[in-house]
Motif scaffolding. Structure first.
Motif, PDB file in Angstrom:
ATOM      1  N   GLY A 190       0.820  -1.201   0.000  1.00  0.00           N
ATOM      2  CA  GLY A 190       0.000   0.000   0.000  1.00  0.00           C
ATOM      3  C   GLY A 190       0.856   1.255   0.000  1.00  0.00           C
ATOM      4  N   SER A 191       0.369   2.297   0.623  1.00  0.00           N
ATOM      5  CA  SER A 191       1.104   3.557   0.695  1.00  0.00           C
ATOM      6  C   SER A 191       2.202   3.449   1.740  1.00  0.00           C
ATOM      7  N   SER A 192       3.411   3.808   1.365  1.00  0.00           N
ATOM      8  CA  SER A 192       4.524   3.736   2.304  1.00  0.00           C
ATOM      9  C   SER A 192       4.855   5.089   2.926  1.00  0.00           C
ATOM     10  N   SER A 193       4.364   6.185   2.374  1.00  0.00           N
ATOM     11  CA  SER A 193       4.629   7.522   2.917  1.00  0.00           C
ATOM     12  C   SER A 193       3.328   8.172   3.383  1.00  0.00           C
ATOM     13  N   GLY A 250       5.111  14.127  11.911  1.00  0.00           N
ATOM     14  CA  GLY A 250       4.963  15.144  12.953  1.00  0.00           C
ATOM     15  C   GLY A 250       4.508  14.545  14.274  1.00  0.00           C
ATOM     16  N   ARG A 251       5.064  15.042  15.376  1.00  0.00           N
ATOM     17  CA  ARG A 251       4.742  14.488  16.694  1.00  0.00           C
ATOM     18  C   ARG A 251       3.258  14.630  17.016  1.00  0.00           C
ATOM     19  N   GLY A 252       2.675  13.527  17.477  1.00  0.00           N
ATOM     20  CA  GLY A 252       1.275  13.523  17.870  1.00  0.00           C
ATOM     21  C   GLY A 252       0.308  13.388  16.720  1.00  0.00           C
ATOM     22  N   HIS A 253       0.797  13.377  15.498  1.00  0.00           N
ATOM     23  CA  HIS A 253      -0.077  13.215  14.339  1.00  0.00           C
ATOM     24  C   HIS A 253      -0.051  11.760  13.875  1.00  0.00           C
ATOM     25  N   GLY A 254      -1.163  11.305  13.345  1.00  0.00           N
ATOM     26  CA  GLY A 254      -1.264   9.937  12.863  1.00  0.00           C
ATOM     27  C   GLY A 254      -2.020   9.862  11.558  1.00  0.00           C
ATOM     28  N   GLU A 255      -1.953   8.693  10.939  1.00  0.00           N
ATOM     29  CA  GLU A 255      -2.633   8.478   9.676  1.00  0.00           C
ATOM     30  C   GLU A 255      -2.919   6.992   9.536  1.00  0.00           C
ATOM     31  N   PHE A 256      -4.075   6.665   9.022  1.00  0.00           N
ATOM     32  CA  PHE A 256      -4.383   5.268   8.733  1.00  0.00           C
ATOM     33  C   PHE A 256      -5.165   5.208   7.434  1.00  0.00           C
ATOM     34  N   GLY A 257      -5.207   4.021   6.852  1.00  0.00           N
ATOM     35  CA  GLY A 257      -5.908   3.883   5.583  1.00  0.00           C
ATOM     36  C   GLY A 257      -6.009   2.442   5.145  1.00  0.00           C
ATOM     37  N   VAL A 258      -6.605   2.260   3.970  1.00  0.00           N
ATOM     38  CA  VAL A 258      -6.783   0.943   3.371  1.00  0.00           C
ATOM     39  C   VAL A 258      -6.370   1.035   1.909  1.00  0.00           C
ATOM     40  N   ALA A 259      -5.588   0.052   1.450  1.00  0.00           N
ATOM     41  CA  ALA A 259      -5.134   0.015   0.061  1.00  0.00           C
ATOM     42  C   ALA A 259      -5.517  -1.314  -0.566  1.00  0.00           C
ATOM     43  N   SER A 289      -9.324  15.927   5.895  1.00  0.00           N
ATOM     44  CA  SER A 289      -8.176  15.052   6.130  1.00  0.00           C
ATOM     45  C   SER A 289      -8.210  13.768   5.315  1.00  0.00           C
ATOM     46  N   TRP A 290      -9.063  13.697   4.291  1.00  0.00           N
ATOM     47  CA  TRP A 290      -9.173  12.488   3.476  1.00  0.00           C
ATOM     48  C   TRP A 290      -8.302  12.604   2.227  1.00  0.00           C
ATOM     49  N   LEU A 291      -7.630  11.512   1.901  1.00  0.00           N
ATOM     50  CA  LEU A 291      -6.739  11.492   0.748  1.00  0.00           C
ATOM     51  C   LEU A 291      -6.997  10.232  -0.074  1.00  0.00           C
ATOM     52  N   LEU A 292      -7.235  10.414  -1.371  1.00  0.00           N
ATOM     53  CA  LEU A 292      -7.417   9.292  -2.297  1.00  0.00           C
ATOM     54  C   LEU A 292      -6.140   9.115  -3.108  1.00  0.00           C
ATOM     55  N   THR A 293      -5.633   7.902  -3.139  1.00  0.00           N
ATOM     56  CA  THR A 293      -4.406   7.585  -3.870  1.00  0.00           C
ATOM     57  C   THR A 293      -4.711   6.537  -4.931  1.00  0.00           C
ATOM     58  N   THR A 294      -4.250   6.769  -6.142  1.00  0.00           N
ATOM     59  CA  THR A 294      -4.389   5.767  -7.190  1.00  0.00           C
ATOM     60  C   THR A 294      -3.155   5.793  -8.079  1.00  0.00           C
ATOM     61  N   ASN A 295      -2.657   4.612  -8.447  1.00  0.00           N
ATOM     62  CA  ASN A 295      -1.479   4.525  -9.295  1.00  0.00           C
ATOM     63  C   ASN A 295      -1.454   3.215 -10.053  1.00  0.00           C
ATOM     64  N   PRO A 326      -2.490  -2.227 -10.789  1.00  0.00           N
ATOM     65  CA  PRO A 326      -3.123  -1.026 -10.232  1.00  0.00           C
ATOM     66  C   PRO A 326      -3.230  -1.094  -8.704  1.00  0.00           C
ATOM     67  N   THR A 327      -3.165   0.067  -8.080  1.00  0.00           N
ATOM     68  CA  THR A 327      -3.357   0.193  -6.635  1.00  0.00           C
ATOM     69  C   THR A 327      -4.251   1.398  -6.365  1.00  0.00           C
ATOM     70  N   ILE A 328      -5.181   1.246  -5.433  1.00  0.00           N
ATOM     71  CA  ILE A 328      -6.009   2.358  -4.996  1.00  0.00           C
ATOM     72  C   ILE A 328      -6.051   2.336  -3.472  1.00  0.00           C
ATOM     73  N   ALA A 329      -5.971   3.506  -2.864  1.00  0.00           N
ATOM     74  CA  ALA A 329      -5.937   3.591  -1.404  1.00  0.00           C
ATOM     75  C   ALA A 329      -6.692   4.818  -0.934  1.00  0.00           C
ATOM     76  N   VAL A 330      -7.213   4.722   0.284  1.00  0.00           N
ATOM     77  CA  VAL A 330      -7.860   5.866   0.938  1.00  0.00           C
ATOM     78  C   VAL A 330      -7.164   6.048   2.291  1.00  0.00           C
ATOM     79  N   GLU A 331      -6.746   7.279   2.600  1.00  0.00           N
ATOM     80  CA  GLU A 331      -6.049   7.586   3.844  1.00  0.00           C
ATOM     81  C   GLU A 331      -6.827   8.667   4.612  1.00  0.00           C
ATOM     82  N   TYR A 332      -6.661   8.613   5.926  1.00  0.00           N
ATOM     83  CA  TYR A 332      -7.270   9.629   6.780  1.00  0.00           C
ATOM     84  C   TYR A 332      -6.237  10.090   7.799  1.00  0.00           C
ATOM     85  N   ALA A 333      -6.040  11.403   7.901  1.00  0.00           N
ATOM     86  CA  ALA A 333      -5.056  11.966   8.830  1.00  0.00           C
ATOM     87  C   ALA A 333      -5.740  12.355  10.128  1.00  0.00           C
ATOM     88  N   LEU A 334      -5.091  11.991  11.217  1.00  0.00           N
ATOM     89  CA  LEU A 334      -5.614  12.308  12.567  1.00  0.00           C
ATOM     90  C   LEU A 334      -4.938  13.546  13.112  1.00  0.00           C
TER      91      LEU A 334
END
Length: 389
Positions: free
Chosen positions: A72-75, A108-117, A359-365, A381-389
């Protein structure tokens, strides 16, 4: 030639091809398809060695594809940095970052992110040989003074994999990120082995297998060593846990550790990133590299291009080898053999990251192989959805 006539007569009398039993593993299905041989070679040992070598090469190639490429997304798409002049945090980059090539900037300290790819691949070539069109020769007999075999067995395979990966990352300190990726892998193999004797075609065997389950879980730590407004340098380590079933090729069966260096240059709208790393353990040891460029076309849209490469030790390749038939003068037997050479592969990736809102991010490649070594698919193909906390 009486022995060859008997082989054909057996196929005509039996009528139906052999089928594998239900609930067999992926490894067992590959062995079945590679060993249901009817061509008389009078050398059981060489036949077994060739079948085992081919099966192991295909299995290792599948394991490398499923376990070695980034999950999935590595960054993290959103990266934040404290601005002392404002006394608050702000976006560290106008870009949402690359896909698989890691960037030096931390979340960044105290920030998080999760998603599904979700990633899907349909593999159609092995070392440049087509797996689907029935031209992959497994065993053949030919006269020494003729180019074409008079009795040849070929194999066709359909190898399809899908991976749904849940991933997350968290900024423990301004310079340290921790992350994890948990993949659920689906793998399907359909195969058919055909014997063609002097233009007459007989199906030797058919088999299918399906496996689904937990793949190898990945854990990541990244530490930013040098931080500058125009870029930075970081080091990172990935630990792959052997949580996937090895017999179904859902996991490598052994833990793997990847250590790599990261360098980034950050402009106002354009960024560049480079990685170099080494992996020990797992399906095979390998050296890897990645370069990426991103363009922030708008504040909500990033365009990305990447080039990934790897050199895998011991993966090997398969090729045809001819040997004199032990009991028939003037007849050669052709078999598949495998070596243990390094396999070099390169992949081009292109796509976008789009901020859907807040805070929603759509990734496709799409990933496209640039070389013929190993197991390759036309497009992944890869598609992912991420959400930043």
């Amino acid at each position: 030639m009486q022995r060859f006539a008997c082989t054909v007569l057996t196929c005509l009398v039996c009528g139906l091809p052999r089928a594998a039993a239900a609930q067999e593993t992926i490894q067992e299905i590959l062995s079945f398809l590679l060993t249901t041989q009817s061509i008389p070679t009078d050398d059981f040992v060489k036949d077994t060695e060739a079948a085992d070598a081919t099966r192991d090469t295909i299995s290792r190639a599948l394991l490398v594809e499923l376990a070695a490429l980034p999950l999935g997304s590595s960054s993290a798409g959103f990266a934040y940095r404290f601005n002392p002049s404002l006394g608050t945090v702000e976006r560290a980059s106008a870009s949402f970052g690359p896909f698989f090539t890691e960037r030096a900037e931390t979340i960044g300290r105290g920030h998080g992110e999760f998603g599904v790819a979700f990633r899907h691949a349909s593999f159609d070539q092995l070392d440049g040989k087509d797996l689907r069109d029935g031209t992959l020769v497994t065993t053949a007999n030919r006269f020494s003074d003729e180019e074409r075999p008079f009795d040849v067995e070929t194999l066709s395979l359909r190898l399809r994999s899908s991976a749904t990966t849940v991933f997350a990352s968290y900024g423990v300190t301004p310079r340290l990120d921790l992350g994890a990726a948990v993949p659920i892998v689906q793998l399907r193999v359909d195969g058919e082995r055909v014997d063609t004797y002097r233009g007459r075609v007989f199906v030797q065997s058919r088999a299918s297998a399906y496996a689904t389950g937990l793949g190898d879980i990945a854990l990541r730590a990244k530490y930013q060593v040098v931080r500058q407004r125009a870029g930075g340098i970081a080091v990172a380590a990935d630990l792959r846990l052997p949580t996937g079933r090895e017999e179904d090729l859902l996991g490598a069966g052994d833990a793997a550790v990847k250590l790599f260096m990261i360098g980034s240059l950050e402009g106002h709208r354009m960024t560049g990133h480079a990685n170099v790393g080494y992996t020990a353990g797992g399906a095979a040891s390998e050296t890897t590299y990645g370069v990426a460029g991103t363009v922030a076309a708008t504040p909500r849209l990033t365009l990305i291009g990447e080039l990934l490469g790897r050199s895998t030790a011991g993966l090997g390749s398969i090729a045809e080898a001819a040997a004199q038939h032990p009991s028939l003068l003037g007849v050669e037997t052709i078999r598949l053999v495998a070596d243990e050479s390094r396999t070099r592969q390169a992949f081009a990736i292109a796509g976008i990251k789009w901020n859907l809102g807040r805070s929603w991010l759509l990734t496709t490649n799409v990933l496209i192989p640039m070389t013929t070594g190993g197991l390759t698919a036309k497009v992944v193909p890869t598609i992912a959805v991420e959400y930043a906390l």
